[in-house]
Scaffold this active site. Sequence first.
Site, short mmCIF file in Angstrom:
data_model
loop_
_atom_site.label_atom_id
_atom_site.label_comp_id
_atom_site.label_asym_id
_atom_site.label_seq_id
_atom_site.Cartn_x
_atom_site.Cartn_y
_atom_site.Cartn_z
N GLY A 185 42.34 60.90 35.16
CA GLY A 185 41.77 60.01 36.17
C GLY A 185 42.53 58.77 36.67
N LYS A 240 17.73 54.52 34.93
CA LYS A 240 17.99 55.73 35.68
C LYS A 240 17.19 56.63 36.32
CE LYS A 240 22.01 56.90 35.36
NZ LYS A 240 23.53 55.59 34.80
N GLY A 264 41.28 57.26 39.90
CA GLY A 264 40.06 56.97 40.59
C GLY A 264 40.10 55.85 40.26
N GLY A 300 40.69 54.61 37.08
CA GLY A 300 41.72 54.73 36.13
C GLY A 300 42.36 54.11 37.11
P1 NAD Z 1 36.41 58.19 40.27
O1 NAD Z 1 35.50 59.45 41.02
O2 NAD Z 1 36.31 57.34 41.48
O3 NAD Z 1 37.49 59.11 40.11
C1 NAD Z 1 37.38 60.57 38.43
C2 NAD Z 1 38.99 60.42 38.48
O4 NAD Z 1 39.11 61.67 37.81
C3 NAD Z 1 40.25 61.29 39.63
O5 NAD Z 1 41.15 61.40 39.25
C4 NAD Z 1 39.97 63.09 39.72
O6 NAD Z 1 40.81 63.95 40.08
C5 NAD Z 1 39.50 62.84 37.94
N1 NAD Z 1 39.02 64.13 37.85
C6 NAD Z 1 38.07 64.48 37.92
N2 NAD Z 1 37.79 65.37 37.36
C7 NAD Z 1 38.50 65.81 35.82
C8 NAD Z 1 39.40 66.78 35.40
N3 NAD Z 1 38.32 68.01 34.78
N4 NAD Z 1 39.83 66.73 34.32
C9 NAD Z 1 40.94 65.58 34.97
N5 NAD Z 1 40.84 64.29 36.00
C10 NAD Z 1 39.49 64.35 37.05
O7 NAD Z 1 35.16 58.38 38.89
P2 NAD Z 1 35.77 56.99 38.46
O8 NAD Z 1 34.41 55.95 38.92
O9 NAD Z 1 36.91 55.73 38.84
O10 NAD Z 1 34.79 57.26 37.15
C11 NAD Z 1 35.83 57.66 36.22
C12 NAD Z 1 35.06 58.15 34.85
O11 NAD Z 1 34.07 56.79 33.82
C13 NAD Z 1 33.85 58.58 34.86
O12 NAD Z 1 33.18 59.61 33.84
C14 NAD Z 1 32.50 57.94 35.08
O13 NAD Z 1 31.25 58.09 34.56
C15 NAD Z 1 33.13 56.46 34.20
N6 NAD Z 1 32.30 55.34 34.28
C16 NAD Z 1 32.79 54.65 35.65
C17 NAD Z 1 31.89 53.41 35.94
C18 NAD Z 1 31.87 53.45 37.21
O14 NAD Z 1 32.30 52.14 37.56
N7 NAD Z 1 33.09 53.56 38.11
C19 NAD Z 1 30.86 52.71 35.41
C20 NAD Z 1 31.27 53.31 34.16
C21 NAD Z 1 31.63 54.58 33.63
#
Ligand code: NAD
Length: 411
Positions: free
Chosen positions: A214, A104, A216, A219
């Site tokens: 979530g 990382k 994003g 989700g």
């Molecule tokens: P993203 O930024 O696309 O979406 C995040 C979502 O969470 C958005 O809808 C945002 O409005 C919402 N959000 C942010 N802060 C919030 C809060 N305090 N309360 C409620 N909702 C909130 O992120 P993502 O890529 O969908 O990732 C989501 C989670 O999954 C993160 O914790 C990330 O570390 C984890 N993750 C993602 C991946 C990946 O491939 N994208 C891989 C492993 C883990």
Amino acid sequence: MSNNPFETALNSLFIASRLADLDPNVVEILSKPKRIFEFTIPFKMDNGEFKLFTAYRVHYNDALGPVKDGTRFAPDLDLDTVKALGLWMTIKHAVAGIPAGGGKGGIRVNPAELSERELERLTRAYIRKLPLKGAWIDIPGADIGTSGKTQAWMLDEFEEIMGYHSPAAINDKPVEVNGTQGSAEATGTGAFYVTMQAVKDFGISQNASVAIQGFGTVGRMIASLLYKEGFKILAVSDIYGGVYSAVGLNIEKLALHVAETGSVVNFQDAESITNNELLELPCDVLVPAAVQSVITVENANKINARLIIECANGPVTHEAEKILEGKGTIIIPDVLANCGSAIVCSFERIQGLTDDYWDLETVLHRLRERILKAYQETYQVAMSKDISLRNAAWVNALVKLARAIEKRGWV
Ligand code: NAD
């Protein structure tokens, strides 16, 4: 308990090491990174102002293969966070059966305060100054603050330095520069495959009710796949708030509403709900897919879901997990539930090494096979040792790492 992320990660390591009856010398190796790079990047902003940025890269452990994973550009990045993320990636790769170690890195910077030109120059400088890199050593991918765009610049800079093409040296690239299909879908789809298996194993019906925090990349993906399978999506939220419908939300219409307005709030045919209310809803499956530490000692007793799928990293605190375990709540841990992107990144490297690029169907088919194998291994250890799925995932990973460490003659 400490808020230091590396101490939190070490705590999980020590608990699982005891359960796995691990050789103390192996535990000692795994409690320290193999290599740490901390370096500075002297930088001239577009307006001529001088800034000195601090950058990091940790090769946490490479017993299973070259290290790989994300590059974070964040204003509060520090070495302990990078070390913790490196240890978690070491475990995640081992859980998923990926022949890679955990790495990382990143820069302490707020990318939102940079111009496009500054972002590009800083990203290229990071790759130039990174001491050890390449497809057989360390493969940086994207994380918070980085994206396909930065990864394409990293690849271009790396190939300029080396003087030859090496698409396997950088991950999370756009498909136009030898990236993989399925990057965006990977984590949500992987979590969906795991959910489908878990609802079967734990006797939850296919038209079960679901709440998702979530909306994003992750989700939205899992929401739409569960919706298409006939699950009743009771509630969905984002950072601005949530929406609830007792008869179930139409996720396709909700996605259109989000595309138009930028949020789930004010979606028609739904009631407003707060993020906290969403977490406490009576439902079969709860999917935290936003941020860490949303289920704590404060609300653990009020969680009604039977099954929690940890799409976010660390959404349930250690103390909250003890309360949930007492209530019989099943948690599919983050290292397993969200390892889809780590799996697809390893596919990206294979494609880069072989120059044989797969279609989306092939990527998703192989993702399904790989993540369900990881799930089955975890489930079997949990059942045979009568331990939680989180501890089972870590035990599994540690046993694989210990075997490689021993065979290499490190202990
Ligand atoms: P993203 O930024 O696309 O979406 C995040 C979502 O969470 C958005 O809808 C945002 O409005 C919402 N959000 C942010 N802060 C919030 C809060 N305090 N309360 C409620 N909702 C909130 O992120 P993502 O890529 O969908 O990732 C989501 C989670 O999954 C993160 O914790 C990330 O570390 C984890 N993750 C993602 C991946 C990946 O491939 N994208 C891989 C492993 C883990």
